[in-house]
Design an enzyme around this catalytic site. Structure first.
Site, PDB file in Angstrom:
ATOM      1  N   SER A 149      42.918  44.842  41.302  1.00 42.24           N
ATOM      2  CA  SER A 149      43.258  44.498  39.910  1.00 42.24           C
ATOM      3  C   SER A 149      43.859  45.727  39.225  1.00 42.24           C
ATOM      4  CB  SER A 149      41.981  44.103  39.157  1.00 42.24           C
ATOM      5  OG  SER A 149      42.233  43.957  37.779  1.00 42.24           O
TER       6      SER A 149
ATOM      7  N   TYR B 211      33.022  45.522  36.214  1.00 32.18           N
ATOM      8  CA  TYR B 211      34.082  44.906  37.031  1.00 32.18           C
ATOM      9  C   TYR B 211      35.133  45.960  37.388  1.00 32.18           C
ATOM     10  CZ  TYR B 211      38.196  42.013  38.086  1.00 32.18           C
ATOM     11  OH  TYR B 211      39.310  41.462  38.676  1.00 32.18           O
TER      12      TYR B 211
HETATM   13  P1  NDP Z   1      39.687  32.289  40.273  1.00 31.49           P
HETATM   14  O1  NDP Z   1      38.433  32.412  39.486  1.00 31.49           O
HETATM   15  O2  NDP Z   1      40.695  31.268  39.857  1.00 31.49           O
HETATM   16  O3  NDP Z   1      39.337  32.049  41.816  1.00 31.49           O
HETATM   17  C1  NDP Z   1      38.340  32.823  42.440  1.00 31.49           C
HETATM   18  C2  NDP Z   1      38.166  32.352  43.863  1.00 31.49           C
HETATM   19  O4  NDP Z   1      37.134  33.139  44.459  1.00 31.49           O
HETATM   20  C3  NDP Z   1      37.756  30.900  43.948  1.00 31.49           C
HETATM   21  O5  NDP Z   1      38.422  30.274  45.021  1.00 31.49           O
HETATM   22  C4  NDP Z   1      36.262  30.990  44.220  1.00 31.49           C
HETATM   23  O6  NDP Z   1      35.855  29.899  45.027  1.00 31.49           O
HETATM   24  C5  NDP Z   1      36.179  32.277  45.039  1.00 31.49           C
HETATM   25  N1  NDP Z   1      34.846  32.868  44.978  1.00 31.49           N
HETATM   26  C6  NDP Z   1      34.278  33.568  43.966  1.00 31.49           C
HETATM   27  N2  NDP Z   1      33.015  33.893  44.268  1.00 31.49           N
HETATM   28  C7  NDP Z   1      32.777  33.370  45.502  1.00 31.49           C
HETATM   29  C8  NDP Z   1      31.655  33.351  46.357  1.00 31.49           C
HETATM   30  N3  NDP Z   1      30.518  33.904  46.011  1.00 31.49           N
HETATM   31  N4  NDP Z   1      31.757  32.735  47.546  1.00 31.49           N
HETATM   32  C9  NDP Z   1      32.917  32.143  47.915  1.00 31.49           C
HETATM   33  N5  NDP Z   1      34.011  32.128  47.156  1.00 31.49           N
HETATM   34  C10 NDP Z   1      33.944  32.728  45.955  1.00 31.49           C
HETATM   35  O7  NDP Z   1      40.295  33.743  40.274  1.00 31.49           O
HETATM   36  P2  NDP Z   1      41.759  34.306  40.574  1.00 31.49           P
HETATM   37  O8  NDP Z   1      42.455  33.435  41.518  1.00 31.49           O
HETATM   38  O9  NDP Z   1      42.379  34.627  39.279  1.00 31.49           O
HETATM   39  O10 NDP Z   1      41.328  35.701  41.232  1.00 31.49           O
HETATM   40  C11 NDP Z   1      41.516  36.001  42.590  1.00 31.49           C
HETATM   41  C12 NDP Z   1      41.388  37.503  42.750  1.00 31.49           C
HETATM   42  O11 NDP Z   1      42.334  38.135  41.904  1.00 31.49           O
HETATM   43  C13 NDP Z   1      40.010  38.076  42.355  1.00 31.49           C
HETATM   44  O12 NDP Z   1      39.618  39.053  43.288  1.00 31.49           O
HETATM   45  C14 NDP Z   1      40.264  38.712  40.994  1.00 31.49           C
HETATM   46  O13 NDP Z   1      39.393  39.801  40.761  1.00 31.49           O
HETATM   47  C15 NDP Z   1      41.707  39.159  41.142  1.00 31.49           C
HETATM   48  N6  NDP Z   1      42.397  39.330  39.868  1.00 31.49           N
HETATM   49  C16 NDP Z   1      42.677  38.258  39.049  1.00 31.49           C
HETATM   50  C17 NDP Z   1      43.334  38.455  37.845  1.00 31.49           C
HETATM   51  C18 NDP Z   1      43.661  37.342  36.894  1.00 31.49           C
HETATM   52  O14 NDP Z   1      44.084  37.618  35.750  1.00 31.49           O
HETATM   53  N7  NDP Z   1      43.527  36.077  37.281  1.00 31.49           N
HETATM   54  C19 NDP Z   1      43.743  39.803  37.410  1.00 31.49           C
HETATM   55  C20 NDP Z   1      43.421  40.840  38.362  1.00 31.49           C
HETATM   56  C21 NDP Z   1      42.776  40.599  39.523  1.00 31.49           C
HETATM   57  P3  NDP Z   1      34.684  28.844  44.641  1.00 31.49           P
HETATM   58  O15 NDP Z   1      34.635  28.758  43.154  1.00 31.49           O
HETATM   59  O16 NDP Z   1      35.113  27.591  45.348  1.00 31.49           O
HETATM   60  O17 NDP Z   1      33.469  29.439  45.252  1.00 31.49           O
END
Ligand code: NDP
Length: 295
Positions: free
Chosen positions: A171, A184
């Protein structure tokens, strides 16, 4: 309404095998779809089975055969989920070429505490669950989970065989700047350091490691824990050149295409251990302004 972008990057991924963690929604879903569109076999994983089945449909609509998408449902915080992801990928597809460590979460303190007032155990849990290893509380924590270190450890022998690639999703929060929910940020700064260290070590086994560092990207990531009013405020704040010089939030495909670029040896072989910021220019702005305006 989800709309698929349809840019084919190169034929490099034809027949390649890819794991994308956190691919039930958001950046991970679009990344999985894009790998599928480019001919890869993909293991998709998360806790929400219905959302994973949607991702599978998007992949199939983008050109993959049903058998070329494998779903593993489970909490990535659990050792058995991590083992299933690797074991089932090898059983189904015979090898592993790319690991995308994408899953992650940012959850505000439930009592509204900010900064240094957030209890120590929450920092420990963020670091354990967002970065290091499988959780000591057997997955009961409500805090972020992505366990990059332990999943990567399981993947390395297979990636060594294929001379594969790892792309970590970090990030812009990893960069030094002020934030009220800074645990975070600490965990993402550690992800960047992990990428650097892994890259130097694993290139000796032929495995390339890099990270993509998104800025504000249009998913439910930040807003899922906020009320409607806060969601509207965030949206209005983000969609201005004062916050993001390009004048819009990132789209999931903005991030996914850079992930594919870094995973594609034919395009990026000479890039090792880099943290590629993809943020529409927001990290060019003054840190203090970002801190006040964004979080
Ligand atoms: P979302 O919240 O839309 O998606 C997160 C994903 O991670 C989901 O598919 C969720 O699956 C999965 N996940 C989270 N915790 C678990 C767990 N314990 N076990 C299995 N799966 C898990 O987030 P984004 O797509 O926006 O984020 C993706 C990445 O990008 C992250 O690492 C985030 O830190 C990073 N990021 C995002 C930004 C943004 O503005 N969106 C900015 C900077 C970085 P499920 O719910 O099905 O378990």
């Amino acid at each position: 309404m989800y709309q698929a972008a349809t840019t084919v990057i190169s034929s490099f991924f034809n027949g390649k095998v890819v794991i994308v963690t956190g691919s039930s929604v958001g950046i991970g879903r679009e990344t999985a779809r894009k790998f599928a569109e480019n001919g890869a076999k993909v293991t998709i994983t998360g806790r929400n089975i219905a959302a994973l089945q949607e991702t599978e449909k998007f992949c199939i609509r983008s050109g993959s055969k049903k058998g070329d998408i494998h779903i593993v449902v489970g909490d990535l915080n659990l050792k058995e989920t991590q083992e299933s992801i690797i074991k089932e990928t090898i059983e189904n597809f015979g090898k592993l070429d790319v690991l995308v460590n994408n899953a992650g979460a940012m959850i505000p303190n439930m009592e509204g505490k900010r900064g240094i007032d957030i209890p120590d155990e929450e920092l420990r849990a963020v670091m354990d669950n967002n970065l290091f290893t499988c959780s000591s509380d057997n997955g009961q924590s409500r805090l972020p989970n992505c366990s990059m270190v332990s999943l990567t450890r399981l993947a390395v022998p297979h990636l060594e065989t294929t001379k594969g690639a790892i792309v970590n999703v970090s990030s812009i929060a990893a960069q030094p700047h002020l934030s009220k929910d800074f645990y975070y940020n600490i965990s993402k700064a550690a992800v960047d350091q992990l990428t650097t260290q892994l890259a130097g070590n694993l290139i000796l086994k032929g495995i390339r490691v890099n990270s993509v560092n998104p800025g504000a990207t249009s998913t439910e990531f930040v807003t899922r824990h906020a009320g409607e009013e806060v969601k509207q405020q965030l949206k209005a704040a983000w969609e201005t050149p004062d916050i993001i010089p390009i004048g819009r939030m990132g789209k999931v495909e903005d991030i996914a295409k850079v992930i594919l670029f870094l995973a594609d040896r034919s395009q990026s072989e000479f890039i090792i251990g880099q943290h590629i910021i993809v943020d529409g220019g927001s990290s060019l702005l003054n840190n203090l302004m970002c801190a006040i305006s964004v979080f």
